[in-house]
Scaffold this active site. Structure first.
Site, PDB file in Angstrom:
ATOM      1  N   HIS A 216      -4.270  -1.196  10.121  1.00 45.38           N
ATOM      2  CA  HIS A 216      -5.229  -2.082   9.445  1.00 45.38           C
ATOM      3  C   HIS A 216      -4.494  -3.239   8.812  1.00 45.38           C
ATOM      4  O   HIS A 216      -3.379  -3.103   8.319  1.00 45.38           O
ATOM      5  CB  HIS A 216      -6.030  -1.336   8.374  1.00 45.38           C
TER       6      HIS A 216
ATOM      7  N   ASP B 154     -12.797  -3.371   1.403  1.00 44.19           N
ATOM      8  CA  ASP B 154     -12.016  -2.250   0.882  1.00 44.19           C
ATOM      9  C   ASP B 154     -12.808  -1.553  -0.229  1.00 44.19           C
ATOM     10  O   ASP B 154     -13.423  -2.212  -1.072  1.00 44.19           O
ATOM     11  CB  ASP B 154     -10.664  -2.752   0.353  1.00 44.19           C
ATOM     12  N   ILE B 155     -12.784  -0.236  -0.222  1.00 41.34           N
ATOM     13  CA  ILE B 155     -13.554   0.540  -1.200  1.00 41.34           C
ATOM     14  C   ILE B 155     -12.968   0.407  -2.613  1.00 41.34           C
ATOM     15  O   ILE B 155     -13.672   0.631  -3.597  1.00 41.34           O
ATOM     16  CB  ILE B 155     -13.603   2.027  -0.749  1.00 41.34           C
TER      17      ILE B 155
ATOM     18  N   ASN C  37       0.611  -2.737   5.627  1.00 42.14           N
ATOM     19  CA  ASN C  37       1.549  -1.693   5.225  1.00 42.14           C
ATOM     20  C   ASN C  37       1.866  -0.841   6.451  1.00 42.14           C
ATOM     21  O   ASN C  37       0.963  -0.420   7.175  1.00 42.14           O
ATOM     22  CB  ASN C  37       0.935  -0.824   4.131  1.00 42.14           C
TER      23      ASN C  37
ATOM     24  N   HIS D 128      -4.864  -5.870   5.658  1.00 42.32           N
ATOM     25  CA  HIS D 128      -5.553  -6.223   4.424  1.00 42.32           C
ATOM     26  C   HIS D 128      -5.660  -7.741   4.391  1.00 42.32           C
ATOM     27  O   HIS D 128      -4.669  -8.434   4.652  1.00 42.32           O
ATOM     28  CB  HIS D 128      -4.747  -5.797   3.199  1.00 42.32           C
TER      29      HIS D 128
END
Ligand code: AMP
Length: 122
Positions: A104, A33-34, A91, A106
């Site tokens: 996606h 993750d950025i 989410n 996480h």
């Protein structure tokens, strides 16, 4: 909801913007993750055009779903998350604050994650 091919993860899949890749196979891509929320924070995405978990679980093929689940487990193992543990979160939709409309997972790890979900401050 129709799939937006201009979402940021679609651009990553097309190679139009870079990512810090940690895993790839025929059906799955994973990258860091950025804006990590924990010391280890990996995103796992299907290569197919699915808006959300709901869309993927309904429309994804058996092969895509199996590959995705296998990959998610392997990614966590390979990242050294097994001993101390990790949390997976997807989410989905407005109330969950899904910002990127490409499904996606996480994967969070690297510190004590506390118990479950903290509601927003009023
Ligand atoms: P969500 O709110 O569940 O849709 O999460 C989207 C996640 O994507 C956030 O944690 C962002 O930090 C992450 N993100 C957005 N753009 C990028 C990018 N270019 N590379 C890696 N992660 C990204």
């Amino acid at each position: 909801m129709t799939y937006d091919p201009d979402n940021i993860f679609a651009k990553i899949l097309r190679g139009e913007i870079p990512c810090d890749k940690v895993y790839e196979d025929d059906h799955v891509l994973a990258f860091n993750d950025i804006n990590p929320q924990t010391p280890k924070h990996i995103l796992v995405i299907p290569k197919g055009a699915y808006v959300s978990f709901d869309d993927f679980s309904e429309q994804g093929s058996e092969a895509e779903i199996a590959a995705f689940m296998r990959a998610a487990g392997k990614i966590a193992r390979d990242a050294g998350m097994i001993e101390s543990g990790y949390r997976i979160l997807a989410n989905t939709g407005r109330d969950a604050h899904q910002d990127v409309p490409h499904f996606h997972l996480h994967i969070f790890a690297g510190k004590n994650l506390g118990r479950m979900i903290k509601p927003p401050e009023k």
